[in-house]
Design an enzyme around this catalytic site. Structure first.
Site, PDB file in Angstrom:
ATOM      1  N   ASN A  82      53.627  31.179  41.290  1.00 20.71           N
ATOM      2  CA  ASN A  82      54.233  31.281  42.601  1.00 20.71           C
ATOM      3  C   ASN A  82      53.211  30.843  43.648  1.00 20.71           C
ATOM      4  O   ASN A  82      52.099  30.440  43.305  1.00 20.71           O
ATOM      5  CB  ASN A  82      54.720  32.719  42.840  1.00 20.71           C
ATOM      6  CG  ASN A  82      55.915  32.789  43.764  1.00 20.71           C
ATOM      7  OD1 ASN A  82      55.945  32.106  44.785  1.00 20.71           O
ATOM      8  ND2 ASN A  82      56.890  33.600  43.405  1.00 20.71           N
ATOM      9  N   HIS A 112      28.022  36.457  40.723  1.00 23.54           N
ATOM     10  CA  HIS A 112      26.651  36.338  41.225  1.00 23.54           C
ATOM     11  C   HIS A 112      25.760  37.361  40.531  1.00 23.54           C
ATOM     12  O   HIS A 112      26.258  38.380  40.033  1.00 23.54           O
ATOM     13  CB  HIS A 112      26.624  36.553  42.743  1.00 23.54           C
ATOM     14  CG  HIS A 112      27.459  35.565  43.483  1.00 23.54           C
ATOM     15  ND1 HIS A 112      27.017  34.304  43.800  1.00 23.54           N
ATOM     16  CD2 HIS A 112      28.739  35.628  43.929  1.00 23.54           C
ATOM     17  CE1 HIS A 112      27.976  33.646  44.417  1.00 23.54           C
ATOM     18  NE2 HIS A 112      29.038  34.424  44.511  1.00 23.54           N
ATOM     19  N   THR A 162      39.166  44.387  35.849  1.00 24.20           N
ATOM     20  CA  THR A 162      37.719  44.361  35.655  1.00 24.20           C
ATOM     21  C   THR A 162      37.319  44.474  34.186  1.00 24.20           C
ATOM     22  O   THR A 162      36.149  44.335  33.857  1.00 24.20           O
ATOM     23  CB  THR A 162      37.051  45.509  36.432  1.00 24.20           C
ATOM     24  OG1 THR A 162      37.551  46.757  35.928  1.00 24.20           O
ATOM     25  CG2 THR A 162      37.335  45.409  37.928  1.00 24.20           C
ATOM     26  N   LYS A 163      38.303  44.776  33.325  1.00 22.48           N
ATOM     27  CA  LYS A 163      38.058  44.912  31.883  1.00 22.48           C
ATOM     28  C   LYS A 163      39.180  44.227  31.130  1.00 22.48           C
ATOM     29  O   LYS A 163      40.288  44.078  31.645  1.00 22.48           O
ATOM     30  CB  LYS A 163      37.998  46.387  31.481  1.00 22.48           C
ATOM     31  CG  LYS A 163      36.817  47.116  32.093  1.00 22.48           C
ATOM     32  CD  LYS A 163      36.768  48.546  31.639  1.00 22.48           C
ATOM     33  CE  LYS A 163      35.556  49.224  32.285  1.00 22.48           C
ATOM     34  NZ  LYS A 163      35.515  50.649  32.044  1.00 22.48           N
ATOM     35  N   ARG A 177      44.140  49.904  35.130  1.00 23.11           N
ATOM     36  CA  ARG A 177      44.024  50.820  33.998  1.00 23.11           C
ATOM     37  C   ARG A 177      45.350  50.821  33.244  1.00 23.11           C
ATOM     38  O   ARG A 177      46.382  50.403  33.775  1.00 23.11           O
ATOM     39  CB  ARG A 177      43.642  52.217  34.454  1.00 23.11           C
ATOM     40  CG  ARG A 177      44.627  52.840  35.408  1.00 23.11           C
ATOM     41  CD  ARG A 177      44.245  54.254  35.837  1.00 23.11           C
ATOM     42  NE  ARG A 177      45.050  54.751  36.914  1.00 23.11           N
ATOM     43  CZ  ARG A 177      46.358  54.989  36.896  1.00 23.11           C
ATOM     44  NH1 ARG A 177      47.039  54.745  35.818  1.00 23.11           N
ATOM     45  NH2 ARG A 177      46.986  55.466  37.950  1.00 23.11           N
ATOM     46  N   LYS A 180      51.313  51.825  30.447  1.00 23.77           N
ATOM     47  CA  LYS A 180      52.228  52.074  29.330  1.00 23.77           C
ATOM     48  C   LYS A 180      52.266  50.845  28.439  1.00 23.77           C
ATOM     49  O   LYS A 180      51.712  49.799  28.776  1.00 23.77           O
ATOM     50  CB  LYS A 180      53.635  52.409  29.831  1.00 23.77           C
ATOM     51  CG  LYS A 180      54.296  51.282  30.630  1.00 23.77           C
ATOM     52  CD  LYS A 180      55.645  51.736  31.159  1.00 23.77           C
ATOM     53  CE  LYS A 180      56.296  50.663  32.017  1.00 23.77           C
ATOM     54  NZ  LYS A 180      57.601  51.098  32.506  1.00 23.77           N
TER      55      LYS A 180
END
Length: 185
Positions: A82, A112, A162-163, A177, A180
């Site tokens: 989009n 960085h 971030t993971k 996080r 489900k």
């Protein structure tokens, strides 16, 4: 001796002010502009396919797209983005088949150094982003460098990933996080 571009592609610290890299980003800005200003959808998709490393069948990208280099982007079949996707591709961005990006999604391979003295040198680096098949990334989500998102995963709108995200999972939030499992029946 390695060039700055070779260092960049190897995931090592490199100087983005290197004349070769500046020239390549300038070329990419022209490609971004041509894609975004194309009169027809067919022309936009043709410009897009010519500007990235690899592109599968039936991509559709709404204007305005932005990428740093283009040649580090690989997209599978039936990709949809989009409006306003950002793909900072100092490292490889690999996107599978049947992937949907909501508006304003950012795929950020650049990063960085953590050490402030090292960061003050202006050197940067990047880590690849890999997105599996049948993934849906909601509006405004940010995928940070070095992330892998598994097949069928869903990333909620506004999330900051971030993971790594496993296959068949819904992740959302800042930082993203587990919410489900993706229903597969």
């Amino acid at each position: 001796m390695m060039t700055e571009k070779q260092r960049m592609l190897n995931g090592e610290l490199y100087d983005s002010r290197d004349p070769e890299l500046v020239k390549e980003r300038h070329k990419a800005r022209h490609a971004n502009k041509a894609i975004n200003n194309a009169f027809s959808i067919k022309e936009r998709m043709q410009q897009f396919k010519q500007s990235i490393g690899k592109c599968g069948e039936n991509p559709f990208i709404e204007p305005d797209i932005h990428f740093d280099y283009g040649y580090n982007i690989e997209i599978g079949d039936h990709f949809y983005a989009n409006c306003n996707p950002i793909m900072l591709d100092v490292a490889k961005i690999k996107i599978g088949d049947h992937v949907l990006l909501g508006p304003n999604v950012q795929l950020i391979t650049a990063t960085h150094p953590l050490n402030p003295r090292e960061r003050a040198t202006g050197l940067e680096l990047g880590y690849p982003i890999t997105i599996g098949n049948h993934v849906w990334i909601g509006a405004g989500a940010i995928i940070l460098s070095g992330i892998t998102i598994g097949d069928n995963a869903i990333i909620g709108a506004g999330s900051v990933v971030t993971k790594d995200v496993p296959a068949n999972k819904v992740y959302a939030g800042n930082p993203a996080r587990y919410i489900k499992d993706v229903p597969l029946d």
